[in-house]
Design a protein around this motif. Structure first.
Motif, PDB file in Angstrom:
ATOM      1  N   UNK A 276     -21.459   8.839 -24.051  1.00 45.35           N
ATOM      2  CA  UNK A 276     -21.097   8.118 -22.727  1.00 45.35           C
ATOM      3  C   UNK A 276     -22.210   8.067 -21.811  1.00 45.35           C
ATOM      4  N   UNK A 277     -22.400   6.766 -21.283  1.00 44.17           N
ATOM      5  CA  UNK A 277     -23.420   6.647 -20.289  1.00 44.17           C
ATOM      6  C   UNK A 277     -22.944   6.726 -18.901  1.00 44.17           C
ATOM      7  N   UNK A 278     -23.876   7.310 -17.926  1.00 47.92           N
ATOM      8  CA  UNK A 278     -23.431   7.271 -16.768  1.00 47.92           C
ATOM      9  C   UNK A 278     -23.466   5.791 -16.199  1.00 47.92           C
ATOM     10  N   UNK A 279     -22.601   5.625 -15.322  1.00 55.00           N
ATOM     11  CA  UNK A 279     -21.994   4.300 -14.520  1.00 55.00           C
ATOM     12  C   UNK A 279     -22.257   4.478 -13.030  1.00 55.00           C
ATOM     13  N   UNK A 280     -23.200   3.386 -12.642  1.00 51.61           N
ATOM     14  CA  UNK A 280     -23.392   3.465 -11.217  1.00 51.61           C
ATOM     15  C   UNK A 280     -22.061   3.207 -10.420  1.00 51.61           C
ATOM     16  N   UNK A 281     -21.192   2.499 -10.885  1.00 51.17           N
ATOM     17  CA  UNK A 281     -19.977   2.164  -9.888  1.00 51.17           C
ATOM     18  C   UNK A 281     -19.061   3.378  -9.849  1.00 51.17           C
ATOM     19  N   UNK A 282     -18.989   4.263 -10.963  1.00 51.05           N
ATOM     20  CA  UNK A 282     -18.412   5.614 -10.900  1.00 51.05           C
ATOM     21  C   UNK A 282     -18.861   6.540  -9.929  1.00 51.05           C
ATOM     22  N   UNK A 283     -20.378   6.727 -10.112  1.00 51.91           N
ATOM     23  CA  UNK A 283     -21.097   7.422  -9.415  1.00 51.91           C
ATOM     24  C   UNK A 283     -20.978   7.166  -7.812  1.00 51.91           C
ATOM     25  N   UNK A 284     -21.091   6.005  -7.473  1.00 49.09           N
ATOM     26  CA  UNK A 284     -20.786   5.541  -6.122  1.00 49.09           C
ATOM     27  C   UNK A 284     -19.560   5.842  -5.528  1.00 49.09           C
ATOM     28  N   UNK A 285     -18.510   5.712  -6.371  1.00 52.15           N
ATOM     29  CA  UNK A 285     -17.088   5.996  -6.075  1.00 52.15           C
ATOM     30  C   UNK A 285     -17.043   7.487  -5.708  1.00 52.15           C
ATOM     31  N   UNK A 286     -17.324   8.468  -6.686  1.00 57.17           N
ATOM     32  CA  UNK A 286     -17.411   9.730  -6.547  1.00 57.17           C
ATOM     33  C   UNK A 286     -18.133  10.187  -5.273  1.00 57.17           C
TER      34      UNK A 286
END
Length: 296
Positions: free
Chosen positions: A1-11
């Motif tokens: 599973x790849x890193x996701x920019x939207x998820x990282x921003x949200x966290x």
């Protein structure tokens, strides 16, 4: 599973805006600002878990492993994480159709002078094309107009590592874990570089950051599979649990890549998170059997 920019921003946003001094703790739910929010969707669980590991590996926040991998705590966003977040918000704003400096600042809820500085940096780094327009208050500064993403900027939206400062990926830093291990240098189990092995840590050679993320993903993927099967099948008795475990084992064994990741994770002690689960116990037994077969 790849890193996701939207998820990282949200966290990172949640870490940055936490109203208390408490950490954000992630396990089968999230403890945030003193409240517990359960995560019922197994796919969401795996996504969040993976991206927290990415945040840790990129050096964007102070992250601690708790209870030998059963939970992860995010204490604070690092200065590098703050810079990463601003760059990411700017690229996302441009991608959504906000092309002027003023519009980008409003869309990203950022100060205009901050956006001006980062637009210049992103332009110099070839992420964007940013023509200068009207003079602004600060002497020698002009507002950027008609900003567009270049190919590198578009790639960064798909692969967050493009936005990570090179020093983040290679620098030595200290990782603290509760009653497990503390070390500086490469993240791993048993690799010493001025650090100290603590608690019941297992000395098992050097594991680089990418390999460790793969091992953690293997555990998260098995957890997600167990949750999915539990939703579709009864698990009240030992027999029913064995049936579900057999289904899980068959799925893992039918995927050679997944099977090898599971074996590697077992060998390094990275599957502790599922050992206490009734179904997980049977799965661990099967993985141990595969590992012994390979060792022959």
């Amino acid at each position: 599973m790849k890193c996701n920019l939207d998820s990282i921003i949200s966290i990172l946003h949640q870490v940055e805006s936490c109203e208390t001094n408490d950490s954000i703790v992630f396990t089968n739910g999230v403890v945030y600002n003193g409240k517990y929010y359960p995560i019922k969707d197994e796919k969401e669980f795996a996504i969040i878990y993976t991206n927290i590991l990415c945040i840790r590996d990129y050096g964007l926040a102070d992250v601690r492993v708790l209870q030998k991998g059963l939970a992860i705590a995010l204490d604070r966003i690092t200065p590098k994480g703050s810079r990463f977040l601003v760059k990411a918000l700017i690229l996302k704003a441009i991608d959504r159709g906000y092309f002027s400096e003023t519009a980008i600042a409003k869309a990203g809820e950022l100060k205009q002078h901050t956006v001006n500085c980062y637009l210049e940096q992103l332009s110099n780094e070839q992420f964007i094309l940013a023509p200068k327009g009207f003079p602004i208050t600060e002497a020698g500064k002009h507002e950027y107009q008609s900003c567009v993403l270049k190919s590198k900027g578009k790639e960064a939206l798909e692969d967050p590592s493009y936005l990570v400062e090179e020093s983040n990926m290679t620098e030595h830093r200290t990782i603290k874990t509760d009653a497990y291990y503390e070390q500086s240098g490469n993240i791993g189990i048993g690799h010493m570089s001025g650090g100290e092995i603590k608690g019941n840590a297992k000395v098992a050679g050097v594991i680089n950051e990418a390999e460790e993320r793969d091992l953690a993903e293997a555990a998260a993927e098995i957890q997600a599979l167990i949750r999915q099967l539990e939703q579709d099948n009864p698990t009240n008795t030992t027999t029913e649990q064995m049936v579900v475990a057999t289904q899980a084992i068959e799925q893992i064994e039918s995927n050679p890549t997944w099977k090898q990741k599971a074996i590697a994770a077992f060998k390094q002690g990275s599957l502790n998170v599922i050992e206490t689960h009734p179904i997980g116990t049977f799965i661990i037994g099967a993985i141990e059997g595969w590992q012994k077969q390979q060792a022959k």
